[in-house]
Design an enzyme around this catalytic site. Structure first.
Site, PDB file in Angstrom:
ATOM      1  N   ARG A  17      53.949  -7.395 -43.376  1.00 36.25           N
ATOM      2  CA  ARG A  17      54.715  -7.526 -41.916  1.00 36.25           C
ATOM      3  C   ARG A  17      55.625  -9.487 -42.311  1.00 36.25           C
ATOM      4  NH1 ARG A  17      51.703 -10.805 -37.720  1.00 36.25           N
ATOM      5  NH2 ARG A  17      52.233 -12.752 -38.505  1.00 36.25           N
ATOM      6  N   THR A  65      56.393 -10.321 -56.044  1.00 37.13           N
ATOM      7  CA  THR A  65      56.790 -11.012 -53.787  1.00 37.13           C
ATOM      8  C   THR A  65      58.021 -10.549 -53.765  1.00 37.13           C
ATOM      9  OG1 THR A  65      57.248 -13.834 -54.216  1.00 37.13           O
ATOM     10  CG2 THR A  65      54.530 -12.768 -54.722  1.00 37.13           C
ATOM     11  N   GLU A  70      50.553 -11.102 -59.914  1.00 36.57           N
ATOM     12  CA  GLU A  70      51.751 -10.908 -59.256  1.00 36.57           C
ATOM     13  C   GLU A  70      52.498 -11.740 -60.141  1.00 36.57           C
ATOM     14  OE1 GLU A  70      50.760 -11.516 -54.669  1.00 36.57           O
ATOM     15  OE2 GLU A  70      51.763 -13.522 -55.309  1.00 36.57           O
TER      16      GLU A  70
HETATM   17  P1  FAD Z   1      49.758  -7.129 -40.475  1.00 35.36           P
HETATM   18  O1  FAD Z   1      49.119  -5.754 -41.364  1.00 35.36           O
HETATM   19  O2  FAD Z   1      51.159  -6.399 -39.577  1.00 35.36           O
HETATM   20  O3  FAD Z   1      49.081  -6.979 -39.756  1.00 35.36           O
HETATM   21  C1  FAD Z   1      49.012  -8.629 -39.244  1.00 35.36           C
HETATM   22  C2  FAD Z   1      48.678  -9.742 -38.117  1.00 35.36           C
HETATM   23  O4  FAD Z   1      48.177  -8.632 -36.801  1.00 35.36           O
HETATM   24  C3  FAD Z   1      47.003  -9.463 -38.158  1.00 35.36           C
HETATM   25  O5  FAD Z   1      46.568 -10.141 -37.368  1.00 35.36           O
HETATM   26  C4  FAD Z   1      46.680  -7.871 -37.556  1.00 35.36           C
HETATM   27  O6  FAD Z   1      45.427  -7.381 -37.312  1.00 35.36           O
HETATM   28  C5  FAD Z   1      47.867  -8.121 -36.254  1.00 35.36           C
HETATM   29  N1  FAD Z   1      47.747  -6.379 -36.185  1.00 35.36           N
HETATM   30  C6  FAD Z   1      48.894  -5.846 -37.237  1.00 35.36           C
HETATM   31  N2  FAD Z   1      49.051  -4.467 -35.921  1.00 35.36           N
HETATM   32  C7  FAD Z   1      48.452  -5.075 -34.865  1.00 35.36           C
HETATM   33  C8  FAD Z   1      48.700  -3.866 -33.300  1.00 35.36           C
HETATM   34  N3  FAD Z   1      49.238  -2.795 -33.405  1.00 35.36           N
HETATM   35  N4  FAD Z   1      48.719  -4.500 -32.848  1.00 35.36           N
HETATM   36  C9  FAD Z   1      48.256  -6.257 -32.296  1.00 35.36           C
HETATM   37  N5  FAD Z   1      47.613  -6.439 -33.640  1.00 35.36           N
HETATM   38  C10 FAD Z   1      48.341  -6.263 -35.077  1.00 35.36           C
HETATM   39  N6  FAD Z   1      54.734 -12.829 -47.371  1.00 35.36           N
HETATM   40  C11 FAD Z   1      55.830 -12.786 -48.112  1.00 35.36           C
HETATM   41  O7  FAD Z   1      56.046 -12.719 -47.284  1.00 35.36           O
HETATM   42  N7  FAD Z   1      56.280 -12.473 -49.283  1.00 35.36           N
HETATM   43  C12 FAD Z   1      55.275 -11.418 -50.016  1.00 35.36           C
HETATM   44  O8  FAD Z   1      56.087 -11.419 -51.125  1.00 35.36           O
HETATM   45  C13 FAD Z   1      53.649 -11.846 -49.694  1.00 35.36           C
HETATM   46  N8  FAD Z   1      53.148 -10.716 -50.491  1.00 35.36           N
HETATM   47  C14 FAD Z   1      51.815 -11.097 -49.916  1.00 35.36           C
HETATM   48  C15 FAD Z   1      51.098 -10.046 -50.640  1.00 35.36           C
HETATM   49  C16 FAD Z   1      49.732  -9.962 -50.423  1.00 35.36           C
HETATM   50  C17 FAD Z   1      48.568  -9.218 -51.061  1.00 35.36           C
HETATM   51  C18 FAD Z   1      49.163 -10.116 -48.778  1.00 35.36           C
HETATM   52  C19 FAD Z   1      47.321 -10.141 -48.863  1.00 35.36           C
HETATM   53  C20 FAD Z   1      49.598 -11.333 -48.382  1.00 35.36           C
HETATM   54  C21 FAD Z   1      51.545 -11.128 -48.949  1.00 35.36           C
HETATM   55  N9  FAD Z   1      52.014 -12.089 -48.122  1.00 35.36           N
HETATM   56  C22 FAD Z   1      53.448 -12.357 -48.604  1.00 35.36           C
HETATM   57  C23 FAD Z   1      51.820 -12.799 -46.939  1.00 35.36           C
HETATM   58  C24 FAD Z   1      51.250 -11.467 -45.107  1.00 35.36           C
HETATM   59  O9  FAD Z   1      53.569 -11.679 -44.949  1.00 35.36           O
HETATM   60  C25 FAD Z   1      51.340 -12.383 -44.140  1.00 35.36           C
HETATM   61  O10 FAD Z   1      49.927 -12.744 -43.785  1.00 35.36           O
HETATM   62  C26 FAD Z   1      51.813 -12.096 -43.287  1.00 35.36           C
HETATM   63  O11 FAD Z   1      51.702 -13.025 -41.991  1.00 35.36           O
HETATM   64  C27 FAD Z   1      50.896 -10.879 -42.455  1.00 35.36           C
HETATM   65  O12 FAD Z   1      51.458  -9.169 -43.513  1.00 35.36           O
HETATM   66  P2  FAD Z   1      50.825  -8.014 -43.192  1.00 35.36           P
HETATM   67  O13 FAD Z   1      51.815  -6.576 -43.762  1.00 35.36           O
HETATM   68  O14 FAD Z   1      49.338  -7.906 -43.635  1.00 35.36           O
HETATM   69  O15 FAD Z   1      50.725  -7.811 -41.569  1.00 35.36           O
END
Ligand code: FAD
Length: 287
Positions: A108, A48, A17
């Site tokens: 997200r 990212t 990454e």
């Molecule tokens: P989601 O999958 O939407 O989950 C977010 C939260 O919502 C979780 O607590 C989940 O349990 C909850 N949730 C999901 N669906 C529901 C529902 N239907 N009802 C209630 N709760 C729900 N951030 C950046 O800004 N840029 C990047 O490039 C970046 N790269 C990343 C790469 C990796 C491998 C990882 C692990 C994280 C990265 N992040 C990045 C951070 C990420 O954006 C944050 O961790 C963010 O808070 C969550 O993103 P997600 O896609 O996992 O969210």
């Protein structure tokens, strides 16, 4: 190429990454990093995406395109949706498609403090559904072995992950962790939940004390006592600390592979020296 299909082969999928330079910084600053990382022949390189949700402030597509078209390595473009409209996302997807970028890590993203952004997406699952509805992309998603910070329990988080995966995800990339047992327990939960797509383990080698503690606080990763002892012992010797971090990460990866993990994603922090040392250590192990 669909990078999730790499898991069909009998090999370890080893990826890096990187983050793109900020908008005001010349793009050339990342060229040396890409050159050095490209020489290590990873299976793919992820780029990212700033959480701002504004494509004009973002170099992700530009850097992903260089990886694909100049270095002939498959890129995985991160894309966050919080605060974005469908039109914003469509514009970025069109741009990615134009540049031949087929793989997207759909996220997200996080709200910045004091920011009141509204958009068309609440969770990553909404973004995945949208991407799938408009384009021929392979979608990858994030997962959290020690649970996502916003979620009250690991079981709720895994339920939400199942919903996300069911929207059509090729493979998962995990948040960084320093204790492999967290990953193994998580993997077992996913299997029980019927999540059977490949899970790539996210590994961040220690290079500087501040960086690692900041990252661990940001994502809630547990720091094992042996890791803390290592930091304490070498914190005043930069080179020793870096080498100890490389050994720790190498040991983590060997243990993961011995326990059947098929994908390793190195959070390089744009440091090709560390990535190179780990790749050399892994050369015979990741075949
Ligand atoms: P989601 O999958 O939407 O989950 C977010 C939260 O919502 C979780 O607590 C989940 O349990 C909850 N949730 C999901 N669906 C529901 C529902 N239907 N009802 C209630 N709760 C729900 N951030 C950046 O800004 N840029 C990047 O490039 C970046 N790269 C990343 C790469 C990796 C491998 C990882 C692990 C994280 C990265 N992040 C990045 C951070 C990420 O954006 C944050 O961790 C963010 O808070 C969550 O993103 P997600 O896609 O996992 O969210």
């Amino acid at each position: 190429m669909n990078i999730s299909r790499l898991f069909e082969k009998e090999k370890i999928v080893f990826s890096f990454e990187i983050f793109p330079p900020k908008y005001e910084t010349p793009i050339e600053i990342v060229y040396d990093t890409l050159e050095a990382l490209g020489d290590l022949s990873p299976d793919y390189i992820s780029v990212t995406y700033g959480a701002g949700g504004n494509s004009r402030d973002n170099r992700t597509c530009e850097v992903a395109s260089i990886i694909k078209n100049k270095h002939k390595i498959e890129p995985l473009a991160h894309l966050t949706c919080i605060g974005s409209t469908k039109e914003d996302i469509k514009e970025i997807l069109d741009d990615l498609k134009k540049n031949g970028v087929q793989n997207i890590l759909a996220l997200r993203g996080d709200k910045r403090d004091g920011e009141a952004r509204v958009g068309d997406f609440r969770y990553a699952s909404d973004l995945i559904e949208y991407i799938k509805s408009i384009g021929d992309f392979n979608v990858v998603a994030a997962c959290y072995p020690e649970k996502h910070l916003d979620c009250n329990s690991i079981d709720d988080d895994v339920n939400n992950l199942k919903n996300k995966v069911d929207k059509g995800v090729g493979h998962l990339v995990s948040q960084l962790f320093f204790d492999n047992n967290s990953f193994y327990n998580f993997r077992e939960k996913l299997t029980k939940k019927g999540i059977n797509i490949p899970i790539t383990a996210g590994i961040m080698p220690l290079t500087q004390k501040n960086q690692i503690t900041k990252m661990a606080n940001m994502c809630g990763a547990k720091i094992p006592s042996k890791y803390l002892k290592m930091i304490d012992k070498y914190e005043n010797d930069k080179t020793a600390l870096r080498d100890a971090g490389i050994f720790y990460a190498t040991e983590q990866i060997i243990d993961l592979i011995a326990n059947g993990v098929r994908g390793v994603h190195l959070y390089t922090m744009n440091n090709p020296v560390v990535a190179r040392k780990i790749s050399i250590n892994m050369a015979n192990i990741i075949k």
